[in-house]
Scaffold this motif. Sequence first.
Motif, short mmCIF file in Angstrom:
data_model
loop_
_atom_site.label_atom_id
_atom_site.label_comp_id
_atom_site.label_asym_id
_atom_site.label_seq_id
_atom_site.Cartn_x
_atom_site.Cartn_y
_atom_site.Cartn_z
N LEU A 12 0.81 -1.21 0.00
CA LEU A 12 0.00 0.00 0.00
C LEU A 12 0.85 1.27 0.00
N MET A 13 2.12 1.13 0.26
CA MET A 13 3.00 2.29 0.36
C MET A 13 3.41 2.78 -1.02
N SER A 14 3.68 4.06 -1.11
CA SER A 14 4.18 4.64 -2.34
C SER A 14 5.43 5.46 -2.00
N ARG A 15 6.13 5.86 -3.04
CA ARG A 15 7.32 6.68 -2.82
C ARG A 15 6.90 8.05 -2.30
N PRO A 16 7.72 8.65 -1.44
CA PRO A 16 7.38 9.99 -0.94
C PRO A 16 7.36 11.00 -2.09
N ARG A 17 6.46 11.95 -1.97
CA ARG A 17 6.38 13.01 -2.97
C ARG A 17 7.57 13.95 -2.84
N PRO A 18 8.04 14.45 -3.97
CA PRO A 18 9.13 15.43 -3.87
C PRO A 18 8.60 16.72 -3.25
N CYS A 19 9.43 17.37 -2.49
CA CYS A 19 9.01 18.62 -1.87
C CYS A 19 10.05 19.70 -2.13
N ALA A 20 9.61 20.92 -2.03
CA ALA A 20 10.50 22.06 -2.25
C ALA A 20 11.47 22.18 -1.07
N PRO A 21 12.65 22.69 -1.30
CA PRO A 21 13.58 22.87 -0.19
C PRO A 21 13.02 23.90 0.81
N ALA A 22 13.41 23.74 2.03
CA ALA A 22 12.95 24.66 3.09
C ALA A 22 13.45 26.07 2.79
N PRO A 23 12.63 27.09 3.10
CA PRO A 23 13.04 28.47 2.82
C PRO A 23 14.05 29.01 3.83
N TYR A 24 14.44 28.22 4.80
CA TYR A 24 15.40 28.68 5.80
C TYR A 24 16.65 27.80 5.78
N VAL A 25 17.75 28.36 6.28
CA VAL A 25 19.02 27.64 6.31
C VAL A 25 19.35 27.17 7.71
N ARG A 26 18.96 27.98 8.71
CA ARG A 26 19.26 27.61 10.09
C ARG A 26 18.18 28.15 11.02
N THR A 27 18.17 27.64 12.24
CA THR A 27 17.21 28.11 13.24
C THR A 27 17.97 28.56 14.48
N GLU A 28 17.38 29.48 15.20
CA GLU A 28 17.93 29.95 16.48
C GLU A 28 16.77 30.11 17.46
N LEU A 29 17.07 30.01 18.73
CA LEU A 29 16.07 30.21 19.76
C LEU A 29 16.20 31.63 20.30
N ASP A 30 15.10 32.40 20.23
CA ASP A 30 15.07 33.75 20.81
C ASP A 30 14.98 33.59 22.32
N ALA A 31 16.01 34.01 23.03
CA ALA A 31 16.09 33.81 24.49
C ALA A 31 14.97 34.55 25.22
N GLU A 32 14.53 35.69 24.71
CA GLU A 32 13.50 36.47 25.39
C GLU A 32 12.11 35.87 25.23
N THR A 33 11.75 35.50 24.00
CA THR A 33 10.40 35.00 23.75
C THR A 33 10.30 33.47 23.78
N GLN A 34 11.45 32.78 23.77
CA GLN A 34 11.50 31.32 23.72
C GLN A 34 10.84 30.78 22.46
N ARG A 35 10.90 31.53 21.37
CA ARG A 35 10.37 31.10 20.08
C ARG A 35 11.53 30.83 19.14
N VAL A 36 11.28 29.94 18.19
CA VAL A 36 12.29 29.60 17.20
C VAL A 36 12.28 30.64 16.09
N LEU A 37 13.45 31.11 15.72
CA LEU A 37 13.60 32.03 14.59
C LEU A 37 14.17 31.25 13.42
N TYR A 38 13.55 31.39 12.26
CA TYR A 38 14.01 30.74 11.04
C TYR A 38 14.76 31.78 10.23
#
Length: 86
Positions: A12-38
Motif C-alpha cells: 500500500l505504500m508509495s514513494r514519498p512526494r518530492p518537496c520544495a527545499p525549506a526556505p530557511y538555512v538555520r534556526t535559532e532560539l530567541d532567548a527572550e520569547t522562547q520562540r524559534v527564529l528561522y
Amino acid sequence: MSNTTIPWALRLMSRPRPCAPAPYVRTELDAETQRVLYLDAAGLRVEMGRHGTSQDTSTASMSGGGDGSSPQRQSQDDSVTDHVPD
C-alpha cells in the motif's frame, strides 16, 4: 534461501512526494520569547506562517447547593471539552 514473508501493508505504500527545499538555512532560539527564529542564508528572518493557535475550552455542570435552609457543597457532574482548531 530465506522464506521471509513481506508484510501485506507494504504494497500500500508509495514513494514519498518530492518537496520544495525549506526556505530557511538555520534556526535559532530567541532567548527572550522562547520562540524559534528561522533564518535564511543572509541571516534574515523568514516568516513561517501562522500555526499552533488552536484552543481547548472546558465547561463543567455543577449540582447541589440546597435550597438555602441547609446548603450543601456543589459537586461537578460532568465536563465537556470543545476543541477549536486553527
